[in-house]
Design a protein around this motif. Structure first.
Motif, PDB file in Angstrom:
ATOM      1  N   SER A 126      -6.445   2.590   6.381  1.00  0.00           N
ATOM      2  CA  SER A 126      -7.589   2.672   5.458  1.00  0.00           C
ATOM      3  C   SER A 126      -7.230   2.201   4.056  1.00  0.00           C
ATOM      4  O   SER A 126      -8.113   1.779   3.307  1.00  0.00           O
ATOM      5  N   ILE A 127      -5.972   2.307   3.685  1.00  0.00           N
ATOM      6  CA  ILE A 127      -5.583   1.909   2.326  1.00  0.00           C
ATOM      7  C   ILE A 127      -4.781   0.606   2.336  1.00  0.00           C
ATOM      8  O   ILE A 127      -4.129   0.273   1.359  1.00  0.00           O
ATOM      9  N   ASP A 153      -2.893   5.859  -7.966  1.00  0.00           N
ATOM     10  CA  ASP A 153      -2.868   4.570  -7.262  1.00  0.00           C
ATOM     11  C   ASP A 153      -2.665   4.781  -5.765  1.00  0.00           C
ATOM     12  O   ASP A 153      -1.931   5.692  -5.349  1.00  0.00           O
ATOM     13  N   ASN A 154      -3.311   3.937  -4.967  1.00  0.00           N
ATOM     14  CA  ASN A 154      -3.036   3.944  -3.523  1.00  0.00           C
ATOM     15  C   ASN A 154      -2.254   2.692  -3.129  1.00  0.00           C
ATOM     16  O   ASN A 154      -2.402   2.144  -2.044  1.00  0.00           O
ATOM     17  N   PHE A 155      -1.440   2.246  -4.048  1.00  0.00           N
ATOM     18  CA  PHE A 155      -0.566   1.100  -3.839  1.00  0.00           C
ATOM     19  C   PHE A 155       0.647   1.277  -4.743  1.00  0.00           C
ATOM     20  O   PHE A 155       0.640   2.116  -5.656  1.00  0.00           O
ATOM     21  N   PRO A 181       0.835  -1.210   0.000  1.00  0.00           N
ATOM     22  CA  PRO A 181       0.000   0.000   0.000  1.00  0.00           C
ATOM     23  C   PRO A 181       0.863   1.250   0.000  1.00  0.00           C
ATOM     24  O   PRO A 181       1.972   1.255   0.538  1.00  0.00           O
ATOM     25  N   SER A 182       0.356   2.303  -0.613  1.00  0.00           N
ATOM     26  CA  SER A 182       1.112   3.554  -0.698  1.00  0.00           C
ATOM     27  C   SER A 182       0.136   4.729  -0.790  1.00  0.00           C
ATOM     28  O   SER A 182      -0.722   4.743  -1.665  1.00  0.00           O
ATOM     29  N   ARG A 183       0.280   5.672   0.116  1.00  0.00           N
ATOM     30  CA  ARG A 183      -0.607   6.834   0.105  1.00  0.00           C
ATOM     31  C   ARG A 183      -0.173   7.812  -0.982  1.00  0.00           C
ATOM     32  O   ARG A 183       0.970   8.256  -1.007  1.00  0.00           O
ATOM     33  N   LEU A 221      -0.577  -6.105 -13.203  1.00  0.00           N
ATOM     34  CA  LEU A 221      -0.854  -6.058 -11.769  1.00  0.00           C
ATOM     35  C   LEU A 221      -1.507  -4.733 -11.375  1.00  0.00           C
ATOM     36  O   LEU A 221      -2.453  -4.711 -10.572  1.00  0.00           O
ATOM     37  N   LYS A 222      -1.006  -3.634 -11.925  1.00  0.00           N
ATOM     38  CA  LYS A 222      -1.596  -2.328 -11.615  1.00  0.00           C
ATOM     39  C   LYS A 222      -3.042  -2.247 -12.084  1.00  0.00           C
ATOM     40  O   LYS A 222      -3.928  -1.766 -11.362  1.00  0.00           O
TER      41      LYS A 222
END
Length: 421
Positions: free
Chosen positions: A92-93, A271-273, A77-79, A255-256
């Motif tokens: 949350s993500i 993206d949130n990842f 995960p990545s904000r 994958l994305k």
């Protein structure tokens, strides 16, 4: 036709004679020549040492990365910096297990895949022995293929172990020795926190990639992915591997696309990842090393500039000292081009002499760098490109700063030169 054949021969003869005279002048004024080239020596030695250190670090990183596989892909995960997920909490993500269902069916370029669940740190116990802060990780069967970490004793987890969330585990050799288990401890029962687990295998130790940072003892226990949920609500990541390095970019794109759909991310939203590969990390390091080399080269260029000024100064002194010699050569028919070539080659040979000493000192620096304790630079070496660049710079400095004294020598009037005392 005869002229065309004789011209190259005459040039090479002049070239040979000029080098011979240049070496004679350097030998006749050994101390002066050595002091003159100090700037060149420092510049070349510094550049070669910097390039050697970066080359060694790159080879070290590449050799350790190759143990993981350059087609390995990390999903976490990545904000994002903007968009609706930019201000939410990390929880949350977080990635969820069901978001990876049927991944291999929708990503044809992905060869293998494993969810990774972090179970935190627990105390491991066996009889009277205990080890605190043991890392607990939940894995799926494909993990070993992706990470290239085989089970060296015992067996790997089976699909049934994972489906039934059995309380079995793999431990690393360090934890086995710390708990004083037998070398073949298959079937032994240990406690992780308040739960008992059966040891079914010993997993190979992960290669350390600390690169000079302080080393801290750590111990690892692997349990089936679904078993982690008996212990805690885990933090999820995932590893994947493309079918081959050639389709790595296609696998990342698939994958994305898959994760954006599974995580309900609207078109246009960030993206949130993150989906990153080790190859992209290597490419990033290569770019950084190039920038560092350019910056170091710019700084070291000051030394070359100082050395070039010294070369020009000593060549002007040489022209002044050898004015009568120049006059005599012109009186017996030497052309301006021959005089210019002689002094220009002399300046270049002087710079090459400094470059040769600089490369030698750079090699000494490289050997010292390679023997620095805990610096992870034992693979430092001077690539042939660095040697070629060093001599190229030296030659360029010789031409640039030697052209003015050479022109001055070529333009001397033979009569005035012969009158010179």
């Amino acid at each position: 036709m005869k002229y065309l054949l004789m011209a190259p021969l005459a040039f090479f003869r002049l070239f040979y004679q000029s080098i011979y005279l240049a070496l004679g002048q350097i030998w006749a004024n050994k101390m002066r020549s050595t002091l003159t080239t100090i700037g060149i020596v420092i510049g070349v030695a510094s550049v070669t040492a910097v390039i050697a250190a970066l080359s060694g670090l790159r080879e070290k990183i590449r050799s350790q990365v190759e143990t993981f596989g350059t087609n390995t892909i990390f999903i976490s995960p990545s904000r994002p910096d903007q968009g609706p997920f930019s201000n939410v909490s990390s929880w949350s993500i977080r990635l969820k297990s069901e978001q990876f269902d049927d991944l291999l069916e929708h990503c044809p370029s992905v060869g293998s895949f494993s969810r990774i669940a972090s179970g935190g740190q627990l105390t491991a116990r066996y009889r009277e022995k205990s080890v605190e802060s043991v890392n607990i990780t939940g894995i799926e069967p494909d993990y070993h293929k992706i990470e290239h970490r085989p089970v060296i004793l015992g067996r790997t987890f089976s699909a049934i172990d994972d489906m039934q969330a059995r309380q079995v585990c793999l431990i690393d050799p360090q934890l086995r020795d710390k708990l004083q288990l037998d070398k073949d401890c298959y079937g032994e029962v240990i406690r992780l926190g308040y739960h008992t687990f059966v040891v079914v295998g010993i997993i190979e130790r992960r290669p350390e990639m600390n690169f000079g940072m302080s080393q801290r003892e750590y111990y690892e226990v692997f349990i089936p992915f679904r078993t982690v949920y008996k212990l805690t609500d885990p933090w999820l990541q995932a590893f994947a591997a493309s079918k081959s390095p050639e389709v790595l970019e296609e696998a990342q794109a698939e994958l994305k696309f898959f994760l954006r759909r599974m995580r309900s991310i609207d078109p246009g939203e960030p993206d949130n990842f993150s989906v990153e590969s080790l190859q992209s990390a290597l490419d990033t390091f290569d770019k950084i090393s190039i920038m560092v080399t350019l910056v170091a080269g710019g700084i070291v260029g000051i030394s070359l500039l100082v050395g070039g000024v010294g070369i020009m100064n000593i060549m002007l002194v040489s022209v002044s000292e050898r004015t009568r010699e120049i006059g005599l050569r012109k009186a017996v028919g030497a052309k301006k081009s021959a005089i210019l070539t002689q002094f220009l080659i002399e300046a270049v040979v002087l710079c090459f002499f400094g470059g040769l000493i600089g490369v030698g000192i750079g090699q000494i620096f490289t050997m010292m760098i390679a023997n620095i304790p805990n610096a992870e630079l034992d693979m430092a070496y001077i690539p042939w490109q660095a040697i070629a660049i060093s001599f190229g710079f030296s030659g360029s400095v010789g031409i640039f700063f030697g052209i003015f004294p050479a022109i001055k020598a070529a333009r001397l009037d033979p009569i005035e030169a012969l009158r010179h005392e």
